[in-house]
Enzyme design. Sequence first.
Site, PDB file in Angstrom:
ATOM      1  N   SER A  99      28.218 -23.834  89.593  1.00  0.00           N
ATOM      2  CA  SER A  99      27.544 -23.023  88.588  1.00  0.00           C
ATOM      3  C   SER A  99      26.570 -23.908  87.829  1.00  0.00           C
ATOM      4  O   SER A  99      26.483 -25.111  88.072  1.00  0.00           O
ATOM      5  CB  SER A  99      28.575 -22.423  87.620  1.00  0.00           C
ATOM      6  OG  SER A  99      29.227 -23.467  86.908  1.00  0.00           O
ATOM      7  N   LYS A 100      25.850 -23.312  86.893  1.00  0.00           N
ATOM      8  CA  LYS A 100      24.865 -24.089  86.135  1.00  0.00           C
ATOM      9  C   LYS A 100      25.506 -25.247  85.378  1.00  0.00           C
ATOM     10  O   LYS A 100      24.906 -26.310  85.236  1.00  0.00           O
ATOM     11  CB  LYS A 100      24.108 -23.181  85.159  1.00  0.00           C
ATOM     12  CG  LYS A 100      23.069 -22.309  85.853  1.00  0.00           C
ATOM     13  CD  LYS A 100      22.219 -21.559  84.848  1.00  0.00           C
ATOM     14  CE  LYS A 100      21.164 -20.724  85.579  1.00  0.00           C
ATOM     15  NZ  LYS A 100      20.311 -19.982  84.627  1.00  0.00           N
ATOM     16  N   ARG A 101      26.743 -25.046  84.912  1.00  0.00           N
ATOM     17  CA  ARG A 101      27.382 -26.135  84.163  1.00  0.00           C
ATOM     18  C   ARG A 101      27.704 -27.309  85.083  1.00  0.00           C
ATOM     19  O   ARG A 101      27.848 -28.439  84.623  1.00  0.00           O
ATOM     20  CB  ARG A 101      28.650 -25.630  83.468  1.00  0.00           C
ATOM     21  CG  ARG A 101      29.779 -25.241  84.401  1.00  0.00           C
ATOM     22  CD  ARG A 101      30.919 -24.551  83.654  1.00  0.00           C
ATOM     23  NE  ARG A 101      31.912 -24.024  84.558  1.00  0.00           N
ATOM     24  CZ  ARG A 101      32.954 -24.709  84.990  1.00  0.00           C
ATOM     25  NH1 ARG A 101      33.149 -25.951  84.586  1.00  0.00           N
ATOM     26  NH2 ARG A 101      33.833 -24.159  85.814  1.00  0.00           N
ATOM     27  N   HIS A 102      27.829 -27.069  86.374  1.00  0.00           N
ATOM     28  CA  HIS A 102      28.094 -28.138  87.332  1.00  0.00           C
ATOM     29  C   HIS A 102      26.806 -28.817  87.802  1.00  0.00           C
ATOM     30  O   HIS A 102      26.831 -29.960  88.223  1.00  0.00           O
ATOM     31  CB  HIS A 102      28.799 -27.582  88.586  1.00  0.00           C
ATOM     32  CG  HIS A 102      30.164 -27.055  88.337  1.00  0.00           C
ATOM     33  ND1 HIS A 102      30.571 -25.815  88.774  1.00  0.00           N
ATOM     34  CD2 HIS A 102      31.229 -27.583  87.702  1.00  0.00           C
ATOM     35  CE1 HIS A 102      31.830 -25.611  88.432  1.00  0.00           C
ATOM     36  NE2 HIS A 102      32.248 -26.663  87.772  1.00  0.00           N
ATOM     37  N   GLY A 103      25.716 -28.095  87.816  1.00  0.00           N
ATOM     38  CA  GLY A 103      24.485 -28.653  88.365  1.00  0.00           C
ATOM     39  C   GLY A 103      23.742 -27.726  89.287  1.00  0.00           C
ATOM     40  O   GLY A 103      22.877 -28.162  90.042  1.00  0.00           O
TER      41      GLY A 103
END
Length: 475
Positions: free
Chosen positions: A242-246
Amino acid sequence: MTEPVVTRFAPSPTGFLHIGGARTALFNWLYARHTGGKMLLRIEDTDRERSTTAAINAIIDGLTWLGLTWDGEPVFQFSRAGRHREVAEQLLAAGKAYRCYASAEELTAMREAARREGRSKLYDGRWRDRDPSEAPPGVKPVIRLKAPLTGETVIEDQVQGRVTWQNSDLDDLVLLRSDGNPTYMLAVVVDDHDMDVTHVIRGDDHFTNAARQKQIYDALGWNVPRFAHIPLIHGPDGSKLSKRHGALGVDAYRAMGYLPEAMRNYLVRLGWAHGDQEIFTTEEMIAAFDLPAIGRSPARFDFAKLESLNGHYIRQTADIDLVAALEGLLPHIAGGDQLATRMTPALRAKLIAAMPGLKERAKTLIELFETSRFVWTDRPIEIDEKALALLTPQAKASIGALLPELQALSDWTAPAVEMVVRGFAERSGAKLGAVAQPLRAALTGRTTSPPIFDVLAVLGRDESLARLADQTVTS
């Protein structure tokens, strides 16, 4: 004679080129180059509401920045809709497809019944063998593939191995919608065939599509390309990226200060291995890359590893090339215009001279930008809190006492300046660090920097003396 390998990267321009798409493009590019073949680019822009020119440009810019070139001109799928309709009509004429007049309400009821009964086949084939004369008035039909009802559909996948589907579980998929527009399934098959694609390398979220697409190939009597379905990229915690992961666009990684060479090296190791080797030149990647070496398990995205790898590439990059990369980044980062507007041949030369000391610690070009501020900032320079704490009245007095000795120095080089500062420290009975740290604070506004004597040499005599003089004036 073996047919030449043709791969393709086929993104949908409904958003940026995300990191998973970039890796898919890289794998296609590497396999084509490894085999001496071609990689084609196809923009799958059939979703007219969501496909945008900005997204197309972002995809092309992202690929170009990564250094992934394609052969020939990009193909735009929507422009080939007439060809897709022609093939659907061809299947209809050959008895390999049929018109389906089922209403939306009927289809909903079929799906609900199938789910209640635990069946994967959602369409019951009610128009498969009916005479079109029975069609209800005013209903525009879809065209469905007359898929085999018995037997198996088998994919010999280059990554996943042999996978089998029971035909009794697969629907008669829609080829042409009631408005005459082709479906994704049909368009992909026709385009891959017409573009002579031999290998379809894509994410394994498309894996079930392979069985359905093979049925279209078989109905048309066309050769089926070899499939290689790559496991998706997961976050460090093993969950979907997801966006929080990259899960960001390639343009975001560029703006964060990553080098394209480092991104290529990092992406190639997400799911592909070649012994214990971690660092690859582009030539080594091309020589070693092959599809069976791609793992079946999802790769895990690791920012710390990417930063470490990027730091390696920064240290290995020639100073002049690093400054050029930094200049190329300036339009994409906050505050970049501060340096861009100051850039002159003289300042560029100073930055190049500063790079050996700056790049040793930097993990991104953003860090280089920030740590290089002391080279290009205007006087009086901004002093941060930690550095300000070092500039005590006693330290300022020490700088004031040292200043005449530095002013008398004509040979302004790092060794010559060091000799003066060391001599001053010895005569003052102070440790070198006690003299050097306030100098660093006064010259750079920070408590960390390249070696202080290199800083003095890079800034030059006039600028160094002026900055030190600024700190000897008490308020």
